[in-house]
Write a protein that holds these residues in place. Structure first.
Motif, PDB file in Angstrom:
ATOM      1  N   CYS A  48     -13.398  10.230 -31.952  1.00 56.86           N
ATOM      2  CA  CYS A  48     -12.242   9.551 -31.416  1.00 56.86           C
ATOM      3  C   CYS A  48     -12.959   8.523 -32.064  1.00 56.86           C
ATOM      4  O   CYS A  48     -13.543   7.711 -32.383  1.00 56.86           O
ATOM      5  CB  CYS A  48     -13.105   8.999 -30.172  1.00 56.86           C
ATOM      6  N   PRO A  49     -12.804   8.340 -33.723  1.00 57.40           N
ATOM      7  CA  PRO A  49     -12.866   7.830 -35.002  1.00 57.40           C
ATOM      8  C   PRO A  49     -13.159   6.225 -34.599  1.00 57.40           C
ATOM      9  O   PRO A  49     -13.830   4.867 -34.941  1.00 57.40           O
ATOM     10  CB  PRO A  49     -12.548   8.164 -36.087  1.00 57.40           C
ATOM     11  N   ASP A  50     -12.116   5.947 -33.865  1.00 60.30           N
ATOM     12  CA  ASP A  50     -11.800   4.429 -34.029  1.00 60.30           C
ATOM     13  C   ASP A  50     -11.381   3.423 -32.401  1.00 60.30           C
ATOM     14  O   ASP A  50     -11.161   2.456 -32.720  1.00 60.30           O
ATOM     15  CB  ASP A  50      -9.694   4.392 -34.273  1.00 60.30           C
ATOM     16  N   GLN A  51     -12.338   3.998 -31.435  1.00 59.35           N
ATOM     17  CA  GLN A  51     -12.289   3.870 -29.909  1.00 59.35           C
ATOM     18  C   GLN A  51     -13.957   3.348 -29.333  1.00 59.35           C
ATOM     19  O   GLN A  51     -14.459   3.100 -30.158  1.00 59.35           O
ATOM     20  CB  GLN A  51     -11.711   4.988 -28.899  1.00 59.35           C
ATOM     21  N   THR A  52     -13.447   2.023 -28.749  1.00 58.09           N
ATOM     22  CA  THR A  52     -14.809   1.079 -28.148  1.00 58.09           C
ATOM     23  C   THR A  52     -15.312   1.821 -27.539  1.00 58.09           C
ATOM     24  O   THR A  52     -15.045   2.881 -26.814  1.00 58.09           O
ATOM     25  CB  THR A  52     -14.742  -0.557 -28.160  1.00 58.09           C
ATOM     26  N   GLY A  71      -7.407  -3.517 -20.106  1.00 56.10           N
ATOM     27  CA  GLY A  71      -8.455  -2.197 -21.089  1.00 56.10           C
ATOM     28  C   GLY A  71      -9.208  -1.882 -19.826  1.00 56.10           C
ATOM     29  O   GLY A  71      -8.650  -2.247 -18.916  1.00 56.10           O
ATOM     30  N   VAL A  72      -9.652  -0.210 -20.463  1.00 59.47           N
ATOM     31  CA  VAL A  72     -10.074   0.526 -19.970  1.00 59.47           C
ATOM     32  C   VAL A  72     -11.314   1.421 -20.347  1.00 59.47           C
ATOM     33  O   VAL A  72     -11.193   1.799 -21.321  1.00 59.47           O
ATOM     34  CB  VAL A  72      -8.963   1.903 -18.860  1.00 59.47           C
ATOM     35  N   ASN A 109      -4.862   6.165 -25.798  1.00 61.32           N
ATOM     36  CA  ASN A 109      -5.683   4.681 -26.314  1.00 61.32           C
ATOM     37  C   ASN A 109      -3.862   4.340 -27.323  1.00 61.32           C
ATOM     38  O   ASN A 109      -4.758   3.762 -28.634  1.00 61.32           O
ATOM     39  CB  ASN A 109      -6.257   5.525 -26.617  1.00 61.32           C
ATOM     40  N   ASP A 110      -3.041   4.438 -26.641  1.00 60.70           N
ATOM     41  CA  ASP A 110      -1.513   3.685 -28.377  1.00 60.70           C
ATOM     42  C   ASP A 110      -1.981   2.632 -27.811  1.00 60.70           C
ATOM     43  O   ASP A 110      -1.846   2.153 -29.516  1.00 60.70           O
ATOM     44  CB  ASP A 110      -0.513   4.418 -26.867  1.00 60.70           C
ATOM     45  N   TYR A 111      -2.208   1.597 -27.491  1.00 62.93           N
ATOM     46  CA  TYR A 111      -2.075  -0.068 -27.597  1.00 62.93           C
ATOM     47  C   TYR A 111      -3.940  -0.270 -27.866  1.00 62.93           C
ATOM     48  O   TYR A 111      -4.368  -1.325 -27.697  1.00 62.93           O
ATOM     49  CB  TYR A 111      -1.914  -0.103 -26.337  1.00 62.93           C
ATOM     50  N   GLY A 112      -4.648   0.555 -28.184  1.00 58.87           N
ATOM     51  CA  GLY A 112      -6.221   0.452 -28.559  1.00 58.87           C
ATOM     52  C   GLY A 112      -6.830  -0.445 -27.103  1.00 58.87           C
ATOM     53  O   GLY A 112      -7.713  -0.765 -27.176  1.00 58.87           O
ATOM     54  N   ASN A 113      -6.548   0.065 -26.270  1.00 61.18           N
ATOM     55  CA  ASN A 113      -6.892  -0.468 -24.723  1.00 61.18           C
ATOM     56  C   ASN A 113      -7.203   0.687 -23.607  1.00 61.18           C
ATOM     57  O   ASN A 113      -8.066   0.693 -23.023  1.00 61.18           O
ATOM     58  CB  ASN A 113      -6.123  -1.387 -23.729  1.00 61.18           C
TER      59      ASN A 113
END
Length: 142
Positions: A69-73, A3-4, A45-49
């Protein structure tokens, strides 16, 4: 499995010169560059990373990035526990499930003690910080 984190909004003294530059949208409106970076990171963020770094000094901007970006860390770098800013960072950075935010609080642990009891003091400080952060999560009580 890699991830990044993309640096989106930071608080060094000259950050506004770049991060608040207006970016023209298709509808003719402008959006600050840091929000454009957030939107781009969401597309990547296609892979949630792909996570986003947002400084704790700007609560309204942290909320805006979370809205984009409601679903990103979101990684919120170094907050002073004395400022109480950790509660706002957790509240403003958390997703709808009360998660999705990483708050860095390394300095209080690093400087927990200068004596022989450092390991114990660092552990106690880390546990206290974890309790405070978890207590600040939406839907939780301290």
């Amino acid at each position: 499995d890699k991830g990044v984190f993309v640096q989106c909004r930071i608080n060094n003294k000259d950050a506004d010169m770049l991060q608040k530059l207006p970016v023209r949208q298709a509808d003719g409106s402008d959006r600050p560059l840091y929000q454009e970076v957030a939107v781009l990171s969401r597309r990547w963020n296609d892979y949630g990373n792909v996570g986003i770094v947002v400084a704790p000094m700007y609560p309204e901007e942290l909320q805006a990035v979370r809205g984009l970006c409601p679903d990103q860390t979101i990684l919120v770098p170094e907050i002073s526990p004395m400022s109480g800013g950790y509660a706002a960072a957790v509240r403003d950075g958390a997703d709808s499930a009360g998660a999705g935010v990483i708050v860095s609080m390394a300095r209080p642990v690093l400087y927990a003690s200068r004596s022989e009891n450092y390991a114990e003091a660092a552990r106690t400080t880390a546990e206290r910080m974890r309790q405070r952060l978890n207590g600040a999560r939406p839907g939780r009580t301290s």
